[in-house]
Motif scaffolding. Structure first.
Motif, PDB file in Angstrom:
ATOM      1  N   MET A 236       0.849  -1.174   0.000  1.00 14.72           N
ATOM      2  CA  MET A 236       0.000   0.000   0.000  1.00 14.72           C
ATOM      3  C   MET A 236       0.893   1.235   0.000  1.00 14.72           C
ATOM      4  O   MET A 236       1.791   1.351   0.827  1.00 14.72           O
ATOM      5  CB  MET A 236      -0.913  -0.021   1.232  1.00 14.72           C
ATOM      6  N   PRO A 237       0.666   2.193  -0.901  1.00 13.64           N
ATOM      7  CA  PRO A 237       1.519   3.381  -0.963  1.00 13.64           C
ATOM      8  C   PRO A 237       1.312   4.283   0.245  1.00 13.64           C
ATOM      9  O   PRO A 237       0.281   4.247   0.899  1.00 13.64           O
ATOM     10  CB  PRO A 237       1.061   4.076  -2.261  1.00 13.64           C
ATOM     11  N   ASP A 238       2.309   5.077   0.508  1.00 19.35           N
ATOM     12  CA  ASP A 238       2.271   6.043   1.603  1.00 19.35           C
ATOM     13  C   ASP A 238       1.175   7.058   1.322  1.00 19.35           C
ATOM     14  O   ASP A 238       1.202   7.767   0.328  1.00 19.35           O
ATOM     15  CB  ASP A 238       3.627   6.737   1.724  1.00 19.35           C
ATOM     16  N   ALA A 239       0.183   7.131   2.226  1.00 19.23           N
ATOM     17  CA  ALA A 239      -0.966   8.017   2.028  1.00 19.23           C
ATOM     18  C   ALA A 239      -0.593   9.486   2.150  1.00 19.23           C
ATOM     19  O   ALA A 239      -1.351  10.354   1.734  1.00 19.23           O
ATOM     20  CB  ALA A 239      -2.070   7.674   3.031  1.00 19.23           C
ATOM     21  N   THR A 240       0.559   9.782   2.723  1.00 14.42           N
ATOM     22  CA  THR A 240       0.948  11.183   2.896  1.00 14.42           C
ATOM     23  C   THR A 240       1.763  11.695   1.721  1.00 14.42           C
ATOM     24  O   THR A 240       2.271  12.812   1.759  1.00 14.42           O
ATOM     25  CB  THR A 240       1.763  11.371   4.195  1.00 14.42           C
ATOM     26  N   ALA A 241       1.889  10.906   0.658  1.00 13.54           N
ATOM     27  CA  ALA A 241       2.719  11.313  -0.483  1.00 13.54           C
ATOM     28  C   ALA A 241       2.262  12.641  -1.073  1.00 13.54           C
ATOM     29  O   ALA A 241       3.073  13.403  -1.593  1.00 13.54           O
ATOM     30  CB  ALA A 241       2.714  10.222  -1.552  1.00 13.54           C
ATOM     31  N   SER A 242       0.954  12.922  -0.987  1.00 18.80           N
ATOM     32  CA  SER A 242       0.461  14.184  -1.519  1.00 18.80           C
ATOM     33  C   SER A 242       0.546  15.323  -0.503  1.00 18.80           C
ATOM     34  O   SER A 242       0.240  16.463  -0.820  1.00 18.80           O
ATOM     35  CB  SER A 242      -0.993  14.023  -1.984  1.00 18.80           C
ATOM     36  N   SER A 243       0.976  15.022   0.716  1.00 21.00           N
ATOM     37  CA  SER A 243       1.110  16.037   1.765  1.00 21.00           C
ATOM     38  C   SER A 243       2.398  16.812   1.577  1.00 21.00           C
ATOM     39  O   SER A 243       3.368  16.296   1.030  1.00 21.00           O
ATOM     40  CB  SER A 243       1.117  15.378   3.145  1.00 21.00           C
ATOM     41  N   PRO A 244       2.431  18.045   2.080  1.00 14.85           N
ATOM     42  CA  PRO A 244       3.683  18.810   2.024  1.00 14.85           C
ATOM     43  C   PRO A 244       4.802  18.091   2.791  1.00 14.85           C
ATOM     44  O   PRO A 244       4.544  17.381   3.766  1.00 14.85           O
ATOM     45  CB  PRO A 244       3.335  20.132   2.710  1.00 14.85           C
ATOM     46  N   ALA A 245       6.011  18.300   2.362  1.00 19.19           N
ATOM     47  CA  ALA A 245       7.166  17.626   2.969  1.00 19.19           C
ATOM     48  C   ALA A 245       7.282  17.947   4.459  1.00 19.19           C
ATOM     49  O   ALA A 245       7.592  17.061   5.266  1.00 19.19           O
ATOM     50  CB  ALA A 245       8.449  18.016   2.237  1.00 19.19           C
TER      51      ALA A 245
ATOM     52  N   LEU B 288       4.957  18.549   6.542  1.00 17.87           N
ATOM     53  CA  LEU B 288       3.926  17.821   7.277  1.00 17.87           C
ATOM     54  C   LEU B 288       4.329  16.350   7.428  1.00 17.87           C
ATOM     55  O   LEU B 288       4.200  15.779   8.511  1.00 17.87           O
ATOM     56  CB  LEU B 288       2.575  17.942   6.563  1.00 17.87           C
ATOM     57  N   ARG B 289       4.855  15.753   6.375  1.00 16.26           N
ATOM     58  CA  ARG B 289       5.324  14.367   6.449  1.00 16.26           C
ATOM     59  C   ARG B 289       6.431  14.233   7.493  1.00 16.26           C
ATOM     60  O   ARG B 289       6.433  13.309   8.312  1.00 16.26           O
ATOM     61  CB  ARG B 289       5.816  13.883   5.086  1.00 16.26           C
ATOM     62  N   ARG B 290       7.388  15.170   7.465  1.00 14.72           N
ATOM     63  CA  ARG B 290       8.490  15.128   8.437  1.00 14.72           C
ATOM     64  C   ARG B 290       7.971  15.314   9.864  1.00 14.72           C
ATOM     65  O   ARG B 290       8.423  14.635  10.795  1.00 14.72           O
ATOM     66  CB  ARG B 290       9.526  16.193   8.116  1.00 14.72           C
ATOM     67  N   SER B 291       7.036  16.209  10.034  1.00 13.42           N
ATOM     68  CA  SER B 291       6.481  16.465  11.367  1.00 13.42           C
ATOM     69  C   SER B 291       5.728  15.260  11.897  1.00 13.42           C
ATOM     70  O   SER B 291       5.870  14.887  13.069  1.00 13.42           O
ATOM     71  CB  SER B 291       5.563  17.690  11.325  1.00 13.42           C
ATOM     72  N   VAL B 292       4.923  14.637  11.037  1.00 14.73           N
ATOM     73  CA  VAL B 292       4.179  13.446  11.453  1.00 14.73           C
ATOM     74  C   VAL B 292       5.153  12.323  11.798  1.00 14.73           C
ATOM     75  O   VAL B 292       4.974  11.602  12.778  1.00 14.73           O
ATOM     76  CB  VAL B 292       3.165  13.020  10.363  1.00 14.73           C
ATOM     77  N   ARG B 293       6.218  12.189  11.020  1.00 10.00           N
ATOM     78  CA  ARG B 293       7.215  11.162  11.325  1.00 10.00           C
ATOM     79  C   ARG B 293       7.964  11.477  12.626  1.00 10.00           C
ATOM     80  O   ARG B 293       8.383  10.563  13.340  1.00 10.00           O
ATOM     81  CB  ARG B 293       8.179  10.993  10.158  1.00 10.00           C
ATOM     82  N   SER B 294       8.117  12.741  12.947  1.00  9.13           N
ATOM     83  CA  SER B 294       8.720  13.103  14.237  1.00  9.13           C
ATOM     84  C   SER B 294       7.826  12.647  15.381  1.00  9.13           C
ATOM     85  O   SER B 294       8.315  12.122  16.390  1.00  9.13           O
ATOM     86  CB  SER B 294       8.944  14.610  14.324  1.00  9.13           C
TER      87      SER B 294
ATOM     88  N   TRP C 238       4.079   3.094  14.049  1.00 13.55           N
ATOM     89  CA  TRP C 238       4.192   2.461  12.736  1.00 13.55           C
ATOM     90  C   TRP C 238       3.192   3.082  11.754  1.00 13.55           C
ATOM     91  O   TRP C 238       3.534   3.409  10.623  1.00 13.55           O
ATOM     92  CB  TRP C 238       3.959   0.950  12.852  1.00 13.55           C
ATOM     93  N   GLY C 239       1.950   3.248  12.222  1.00 10.25           N
ATOM     94  CA  GLY C 239       0.920   3.811  11.361  1.00 10.25           C
ATOM     95  C   GLY C 239       1.223   5.243  10.941  1.00 10.25           C
ATOM     96  O   GLY C 239       1.037   5.614   9.769  1.00 10.25           O
TER      97      GLY C 239
ATOM     98  N   GLY D 136       2.074   6.748   7.148  1.00 12.55           N
ATOM     99  CA  GLY D 136       1.030   7.629   6.633  1.00 12.55           C
ATOM    100  C   GLY D 136      -0.378   7.081   6.703  1.00 12.55           C
ATOM    101  O   GLY D 136      -1.233   7.474   5.898  1.00 12.55           O
ATOM    102  N   ARG D 137      -0.648   6.211   7.655  1.00 12.01           N
ATOM    103  CA  ARG D 137      -1.984   5.635   7.765  1.00 12.01           C
ATOM    104  C   ARG D 137      -2.927   6.620   8.444  1.00 12.01           C
ATOM    105  O   ARG D 137      -2.616   7.188   9.481  1.00 12.01           O
ATOM    106  CB  ARG D 137      -1.956   4.314   8.540  1.00 12.01           C
ATOM    107  N   ARG D 138      -4.072   6.777   7.857  1.00 16.54           N
ATOM    108  CA  ARG D 138      -5.082   7.714   8.367  1.00 16.54           C
ATOM    109  C   ARG D 138      -5.567   7.316   9.765  1.00 16.54           C
ATOM    110  O   ARG D 138      -5.772   8.170  10.627  1.00 16.54           O
ATOM    111  CB  ARG D 138      -6.230   7.760   7.367  1.00 16.54           C
ATOM    112  N   TRP D 139      -5.767   6.029   9.992  1.00 10.76           N
ATOM    113  CA  TRP D 139      -6.240   5.573  11.291  1.00 10.76           C
ATOM    114  C   TRP D 139      -5.259   5.963  12.398  1.00 10.76           C
ATOM    115  O   TRP D 139      -5.660   6.231  13.529  1.00 10.76           O
ATOM    116  CB  TRP D 139      -6.502   4.064  11.302  1.00 10.76           C
ATOM    117  N   ALA D 140      -3.976   5.990  12.067  1.00 13.14           N
ATOM    118  CA  ALA D 140      -2.966   6.343  13.076  1.00 13.14           C
ATOM    119  C   ALA D 140      -3.049   7.825  13.430  1.00 13.14           C
ATOM    120  O   ALA D 140      -2.847   8.201  14.583  1.00 13.14           O
ATOM    121  CB  ALA D 140      -1.573   5.987  12.572  1.00 13.14           C
ATOM    122  N   ALA D 141      -3.361   8.662  12.432  1.00 12.60           N
ATOM    123  CA  ALA D 141      -3.540  10.094  12.714  1.00 12.60           C
ATOM    124  C   ALA D 141      -4.753  10.300  13.618  1.00 12.60           C
ATOM    125  O   ALA D 141      -4.723  11.132  14.528  1.00 12.60           O
ATOM    126  CB  ALA D 141      -3.673  10.879  11.412  1.00 12.60           C
TER     127      ALA D 141
END
Length: 158
Positions: free
Chosen positions: A1-10, A12-18, A100-101, A105-110
């Motif tokens: 399954m592709p990363d759902a945050t791929a369309s998110s700004p960089a 935001l992806r970095r912040s969520v991963r933090s 992990w979620g 980039g899993r929505r359920w994890a957000a």
């Protein structure tokens, strides 16, 4: 399954991963804390360890807060080690799953991160109002930032 945050700004992806990394760190911390508590309990020195720690940071064991902490430690010794381990394992599993979620980039994890952060906000606000201080303000501020970040993530497509 592709990363759902791929369309998110960089950013935001970095912040969520933090946040994902911090959640994993909380899981590891709980596992290490419980292993340390169980080891100290097995060796019969949990109370003595708590007294020594209070002395190390120059707290008198009969003062209010150290005394309450020591009562908590004494009560903890009455709880079966398996119960402590089970609760800690569940908490750590939830933190690792959330981490992990979020990382992937899993929505359920957000949603999980937003809800698990929002649950604490009323208590943190009450604490800040009754015992104002830099640490209480920082904890509230960080959790508000995490909640805002998760809301931004949930507003992204995918």
């Amino acid at each position: 399954m592709p990363d759902a945050t791929a369309s998110s700004p960089a950013w935001l992806r970095r912040s969520v991963r933090s946040v994902a990394g911090f959640e994993a760190l909380k899981g590891v911390a709980v596992v290490l804390l419980v292993l340390g508590l169980l080891t100290a309990e097995r060796d019969g020195g949990l109370h003595e360890l708590a007294v020594a720690l209070a002395g190390r940071v120059r707290l008198h064991p009969h003062a209010l807060w150290p005394s309450l902490a020591l009562q908590g430690v004494d009560h903890l010794q009455e709880v079966h080690a398996g119960q402590i381990g089970a609760v800690a394992a569940l908490y750590a599993a939830m933190r690792f799953t959330e981490s992990w979620g979020l990382w992937h980039g899993r929505r359920w994890a957000a949603w999980l991160a937003a809800l698990s952060t929002a649950i604490y906000l009323p208590f943190e606000l009450e604490h800040l109002l009754h015992r104002p201080g830099a640490i209480a303000a920082a904890v509230l501020g960080v959790n508000l930032a995490v909640l805002g970040l998760m809301v931004l993530r949930l507003r992204q497509p995918g």
